[in-house]
Design a protein around this motif. Structure first.
Motif: not given
Length: 336
Positions: A156, A282-283, A286
């Motif tokens: 991320f 957040l993953q 990314g």
């Protein structure tokens, strides 16, 4: 293809009368629908990643023996470069939900029932599927721990945050991300459960158009139950309402409580789940940063705004308060 046809002939005693190449789904595997003289069909898979194929076949056999709905593996080449599995049809849960997505998350009761049935199967995969599982057969990293969490948090940081041109204190951010990763790793409760890692509507086929069946679980690990629930419910493009997410989380927990004695209370479950929803958000940001901002793929660029909407709601709810500098940075990137 020649190896696959040979494997088919060895398995069934005749050659297929028709072959149909199926669309690839982002992997390097090739899928072929093979039709027999009696018009019955089988799916053939060809993959250059033999370790991945070996893991999938091993898990499919294991889960099937424990009553988890997965494809039946019919035969495998000696080197695992190709294998045959049952044909689950052409309809995925993602396909069934298409009209609801197009309406911005307005799902029919029939569509919601498919979601309920699918998420109630998940705890069986995670717990019963973990019984007697040889964890050494999984692909590395085999365990979700602090280090594994940091891989995704750094993904991320580098693929999304640093492409946002937002100045930030890298050491302070690292401190908060390390603490978040540590907290996430503690939520397995000491139980050995299977973490699907990619539990989403695209990876649930509907056998006969009605029965949910899991696919693409070869990237699984040993890890906390919350990760998969968060993955399923926080899919940005699905635009599930808060009420639907809460209801589906309840369906999952009710099923879990019916099969294991250590299932958490609803209050604890909701609290811990939100931490993984934050992590998963957040993953995926990314991933959207890489596929959208670097590779310029429009679908991923279009997925960024709804993911940021999800993140903004999490910040509003106070999910990130234990990590004050991370929270500060995330508020900045969610500004219009």
């Amino acid at each position: 293809m020649d190896r696959l046809i040979t494997l088919y002939e060895q398995t069934f005693g005749h050659k297929p009368v028709q072959t149909e190449m199926l669309a690839k789904a982002g992997s390097n595997r090739h899928y072929v629908r093979l039709t027999a003289p009696d018009q019955s069909t089988t799916i053939g898979v060809v993959s250059p990643d033999t370790e991945e194929s070996r893991c999938f076949v091993h898990l499919a056999h294991h889960f099937g023996q424990h009553g988890v709905p997965v494809p039946t593996i019919l035969s495998t080449s000696d080197d695992y470069s190709c294998y045959l599995q049952e044909d689950l049809g052409r309809i995925s849960l993602y396909d069934v939900l298409a009209s609801g997505r197009k309406l911005g998350g307005q799902y029919t009761e029939e569509q919601i029932e498919y979601l309920r049935r699918s998420i109630r199967l998940l705890p069986h995969l995670q717990t019963e599927g973990a019984q007697g599982l040889n964890w050494g057969e999984l692909l590395p990293p085999r365990v979700f721990n602090q280090r594994a969490a940091m891989f995704d948090l750094n993904y991320f940081k580098y693929m999304f945050l640093k492409t946002s041109d937002l100045p930030f204190d890298e050491e302070r951010l690292e401190d908060d991300m390390q603490q978040l990763a540590y907290d996430l790793a503690q939520l397995d409760g000491g139980h050995s459960t299977f973490l699907y890692r990619d539990f989403q509507a695209r990876n649930i086929m509907l056998r006969g158009g009605t029965e949910p069946v899991f696919i693409d679980f070869q990237g699984g690990q040993r890890g906390p139950i919350y990760y998969d629930v968060a993955s399923f419910l926080s899919q940005a493009s699905a635009r599930y309402t808060q009420a639907l997410r809460y209801s589906l989380a309840g369906e999952y927990l009710e099923e879990l409580q019916s099969i294991v004695p250590w299932a958490p209370s609803r209050q604890k479950f909701d609290h811990d789940l939100l931490l993984f929803v934050l992590f998963r958000t957040l993953q995926v940001l990314g991933a959207y940063g890489l596929r959208g901002r670097f590779e310029r793929k429009q679908y991923f660029l279009d997925s960024i705004p709804p993911a940021l909407d999800n993140l903004r709601q999490l910040l509003t709810d106070g999910t990130c308060e234990p990590y004050p500098y991370l929270q500060e940075v995330l508020w900045e990137i969610t500004q219009p």
